[in-house]
Design a protein around this motif. Sequence first.
Motif, short mmCIF file in Angstrom:
data_model
loop_
_atom_site.label_atom_id
_atom_site.label_comp_id
_atom_site.label_asym_id
_atom_site.label_seq_id
_atom_site.Cartn_x
_atom_site.Cartn_y
_atom_site.Cartn_z
N GLY A 8 67.89 -72.65 33.52
CA GLY A 8 68.67 -73.88 33.56
C GLY A 8 67.86 -75.11 33.91
O GLY A 8 68.44 -76.19 34.12
N LEU A 9 66.55 -74.98 33.96
CA LEU A 9 65.68 -76.08 34.37
C LEU A 9 65.15 -76.86 33.17
O LEU A 9 65.12 -76.37 32.04
CB LEU A 9 64.51 -75.53 35.19
CG LEU A 9 64.90 -74.93 36.54
CD1 LEU A 9 63.80 -74.01 37.05
CD2 LEU A 9 65.19 -76.03 37.56
N TYR A 10 64.71 -78.07 33.45
CA TYR A 10 64.07 -78.92 32.46
C TYR A 10 62.56 -78.81 32.60
O TYR A 10 62.04 -78.35 33.62
CB TYR A 10 64.50 -80.38 32.65
CG TYR A 10 65.94 -80.66 32.29
CD1 TYR A 10 66.27 -81.33 31.11
CD2 TYR A 10 66.97 -80.28 33.14
CE1 TYR A 10 67.59 -81.61 30.78
CE2 TYR A 10 68.30 -80.54 32.82
CZ TYR A 10 68.59 -81.20 31.63
OH TYR A 10 69.91 -81.47 31.33
N ILE A 11 61.86 -79.26 31.56
CA ILE A 11 60.40 -79.26 31.54
C ILE A 11 59.92 -80.71 31.44
O ILE A 11 60.34 -81.45 30.54
CB ILE A 11 59.86 -78.48 30.32
CG1 ILE A 11 60.33 -77.02 30.35
CG2 ILE A 11 58.34 -78.59 30.24
CD1 ILE A 11 59.70 -76.17 31.40
N GLY A 12 59.04 -81.12 32.37
CA GLY A 12 58.47 -82.45 32.32
C GLY A 12 57.08 -82.41 31.71
O GLY A 12 56.23 -81.62 32.13
N LEU A 13 56.85 -83.25 30.70
CA LEU A 13 55.54 -83.32 30.04
C LEU A 13 55.06 -84.77 30.02
O LEU A 13 55.84 -85.69 29.76
CB LEU A 13 55.62 -82.78 28.61
CG LEU A 13 55.90 -81.29 28.45
CD1 LEU A 13 56.08 -80.94 26.97
CD2 LEU A 13 54.76 -80.45 29.06
N GLY A 14 53.76 -84.94 30.28
CA GLY A 14 53.19 -86.27 30.31
C GLY A 14 51.88 -86.34 29.57
O GLY A 14 51.69 -85.71 28.54
N GLY A 15 50.93 -87.08 30.15
CA GLY A 15 49.68 -87.37 29.47
C GLY A 15 48.85 -86.17 29.08
O GLY A 15 48.04 -86.25 28.15
N VAL A 16 49.04 -85.04 29.75
CA VAL A 16 48.22 -83.86 29.45
C VAL A 16 48.38 -83.40 28.01
O VAL A 16 47.45 -82.80 27.45
CB VAL A 16 48.55 -82.71 30.44
CG1 VAL A 16 49.95 -82.17 30.19
CG2 VAL A 16 47.51 -81.61 30.36
N VAL A 17 49.50 -83.70 27.36
CA VAL A 17 49.68 -83.25 25.97
C VAL A 17 48.70 -83.92 25.02
O VAL A 17 48.50 -83.44 23.91
CB VAL A 17 51.13 -83.49 25.47
CG1 VAL A 17 52.13 -82.71 26.29
CG2 VAL A 17 51.48 -84.97 25.43
N THR A 18 48.09 -85.03 25.45
CA THR A 18 47.12 -85.73 24.60
C THR A 18 45.69 -85.28 24.83
O THR A 18 44.79 -85.71 24.11
CB THR A 18 47.20 -87.25 24.83
OG1 THR A 18 46.70 -87.56 26.15
CG2 THR A 18 48.62 -87.76 24.68
N PHE A 19 45.47 -84.42 25.84
CA PHE A 19 44.11 -84.02 26.18
C PHE A 19 43.56 -83.04 25.14
O PHE A 19 44.32 -82.32 24.47
CB PHE A 19 44.05 -83.35 27.55
CG PHE A 19 44.47 -84.23 28.71
CD1 PHE A 19 44.78 -85.58 28.53
CD2 PHE A 19 44.57 -83.70 29.98
CE1 PHE A 19 45.17 -86.38 29.59
CE2 PHE A 19 44.95 -84.49 31.05
CZ PHE A 19 45.26 -85.82 30.87
#
Length: 263
Positions: free
Chosen positions: A168-179
Amino acid sequence: MIFDSHAHYDDEQFDADRAELLGSVLPQKGVVAVVNMASDYANLSKTIALCEQYDYIYGAVGIHPECAADLPETWLSDIEALLAHPKIVAVGEIGLDYHWEELCPREKQKEVFIRQLELAAKHDMPVVIHDREAHGDTMDILRKCRPKGVVHCFSGSAELARETVSLGLYIGLGGVVTFKNARHSLEVAKSIPLDRLLTETDAPYMSPVPFRGKRCDSTMIPYDAAKIAEVRGITAQEVLRAGCENACRLFNLPPEILEKQPS
């Protein structure tokens, strides 16, 4: 339409230009909401101050695992008192961090984490979870406590992300996806349901390409969204809108945020 679900604008790296950045630059660049994360006991009041000064900034209050070693006896009741503030929307940033284990022993980290999860459940509030090099213990605790919330800066596998979502949790994604070495993060970005994705920065940290090595802020989220959109075969605007809608749902914020225009 940028919703930054995880930032630290109380950090000293923003001392020189915080008023200009938060007062004009972010709103003018389409940032409609930010959730500022408290991390240590001494600075809880700084998040409250930001929430009261800027109408688009909300807050989470909690103790980061790196800061969990030496707390006053009243730490939990002091956090609980802050949960009544109308702009505090979560308990966070909380969790486990075994990379910096020398700052706080594992057992103490787990104790502080669980007590904050119990506090959030008592008040029916979401949590913002930090999990660094502690996937096994983090997941064991989440399976047992079953909080609502988000695992921020998700660093596990796509399989672990699917289990996280199943809880039931969400996933937070940030700048690491561009690495360059972001294979696991991109697999997560591609495989999780879009309605479980939150956009975030962890500002002033984790700046995306092409800003590596520079201070991060919420205006950089479109670079993350473009990369996520690329692997999902959708538009960056769809990613940004989903991030905003999902954050409003998780943090129980008014949908009118979606209609804000740059000021």
